[in-house]
Write a protein that holds these residues in place. Structure first.
Motif: not given
Length: 438
Positions: A230, A234, A238-241, A244-245, A281
């Protein structure tokens, strides 16, 4: 009647292996086919294209027999050629004929299922098939069964298509993938207990070649660590929503993993990799390509997102074979065959600066042992830091023999470090007379 002399201007240890593995064929017999092949290559045809498949079918239809049987120079000659069984008898004037202990040798054709049945019925004395966990359990109680375990020099991993997805060029993303995977689970499911091993170093080398080479180097070891994965994603933007990623450009990270139908270890590896990535994710799907020969062209052409593929050393039992696989197999970087799309002329690393892998690869093949070792060490560090392929596990080759039926004892002897896909140790021991009748 002809002698060919080859002179090398530089030291090239191991060249004898390549020479001995080269099958020299007479132009009088094969020239017509090879002229056609050369024309196809010149016109841009690649493995798996219809033109290549058509030529292969023409060659396969030719029997190439001389007076009913192929020419032989070894300890055995062809006695009978059937659809599923080839019978050999001693060739009294052949090489090693005075050493062998068997008048007749039969070679049976069969897939894993057929091999299991033959072992259950004690119809064969040795099977070259590398069986899966379920098959190994099926034959466990066979009288006289002998398990032969030899360390593999190659393993199964993943190729990321950097040419199709520029985000894969960020080493933080490649490392994040590695920290997602529980490779022990993947190896156990794909190969079964005893059928795999996890590398001691993630340097692109099998353990027998890596041993002692990196003792004074601090290497990154990739074990499952989702917090680390993670953090790396990041850092890469990248972002986790909820769905998903998402990549730095905001797009959802969606990829397809491809394997090969009938290649059980590939399929199980790909399915498990998909499952673990999705649990983390990502949005990943899995698909098997048909085992029709076209997969070789698919890999080379870069017609994939992520592909299950070998890593380490499936080619030659020298360290440089791993570099060939890591950076140059399925990575020609040409218009017709882009492959993985990973550059090799200028690779950015954290500790080694900008490295020309092309030049180091050549240094790893020639020069003194010390010069080769230095090149191998640097390439291992580059692999560890940049991960041109994602190494999941290495293959432990487990094959089976039957003792006491026709053969007294079967073991790999001094050839135990030979992979069963290279110079098969059992075949060699038949030729040198080490295997005797019951």
């Amino acid at each position: 009647d002809l002698t060919v002399t080859v002179v090398y201007t530089e030291v090239f240890p191991g060249v004898d292996h390549g020479v001995l593995k080269t099958q020299v064929l007479p132009h009088a017999r094969y020239g017509e086919w090879m002229d056609q092949a050369a024309e196809l290559v010149a016109s841009g045809v690649v493995q798996g294209d219809p033109e290549q498949s058509a030529l292969s079918e023409q060659i396969a239809a030719e029997d190439f027999l001389d007076d009913g049987m192929p020419v032989t120079c070894g300890a055995y000659k062809f006695e009978e050629i059937g659809e599923t069984v080839v019978t050999f008898s001693v060739h009294s004037d052949g090489l090693f004929a005075d050493q062998v202990n068997f008048d007749t040798v039969e070679v049976q054709k069969g897939d894993n299922a057929a091999s299991v049945q033959m072992l259950l019925n004690r119809e064969v004395d040795y099977s070259t098939q590398v069986l899966g966990a379920t098959d190994r359990q099926t034959i466990a109680g066979v009288e006289g069964l002998k398990e032969i375990s030899t360390p593999g020099y190659d393993g199964i991993g993943l190729m990321l298509n950097q040419g199709r997805f520029p985000e894969f060029a960020d080493v933080r993303v490649r490392k994040a993938f590695m920290y997602v995977f529980d490779t022990e689970i993947i190896g156990e499911i794909a190969k079964g207990a005893g059928g795999y091993y996890i590398p001691a170093t993630y340097t692109g080398l099998p353990d027998p070649h890596a041993e002692g080479l990196f003792d004074d180097v601090e290497l990154e070891y990739y074990a499952s660590d989702h917090d680390k994965a993670t953090s790396l994603l990041e850092e890469a933007g990248w972002t986790k929503e909820d769905d998903g990623w998402h990549k730095p450009d905001g797009a959802l990270a969606e990829y397809e993993i491809i394997g090969i139908d009938g290649w059980t270890d590939f399929a199980l590896t790909g399915e498990q990799a998909m499952s673990q990535l999705n649990e983390f994710g990502f949005t990943i799907t899995y698909r098997n390509l048909p085992d029709d020969g076209n997969q070789w062209g698919t890999w080379g052409a870069g017609d994939f997102d992520i592909a299950v593929r070998q890593w380490a050393n499936p080619f030659v039992p020298y360290v440089y074979g791993s570099w060939q696989m890591a950076w140059f197999t399925d990575n020609a970087n040409t218009a017709d065959a882009p492959g993985m799309g990973i550059p090799t002329d200028a690779v950015e690393t954290q500790t080694q600066g900008t490295v020309n892998v092309d030049e180091l690869y050549l240094k790893a093949q020639k020069g003194t042992e010390a010069e080769q070792a230095e090149a191998n060490k640097q390439l291992g560090i580059v692999f560890n830091e940049t991960l041109p392929r994602l190494p999941l596990f290495l293959n432990q080759r487990v094959t089976y023999a039957i003792e006491g039926e026709r053969v007294e004892k079967v073991d790999s002897g001094a050839y135990e470090l030979n992979d069963v896909y290279f110079d098969n140790p059992i075949m060699i021991r038949i030729l040198d007379g080490s295997i005797e009748p019951a």
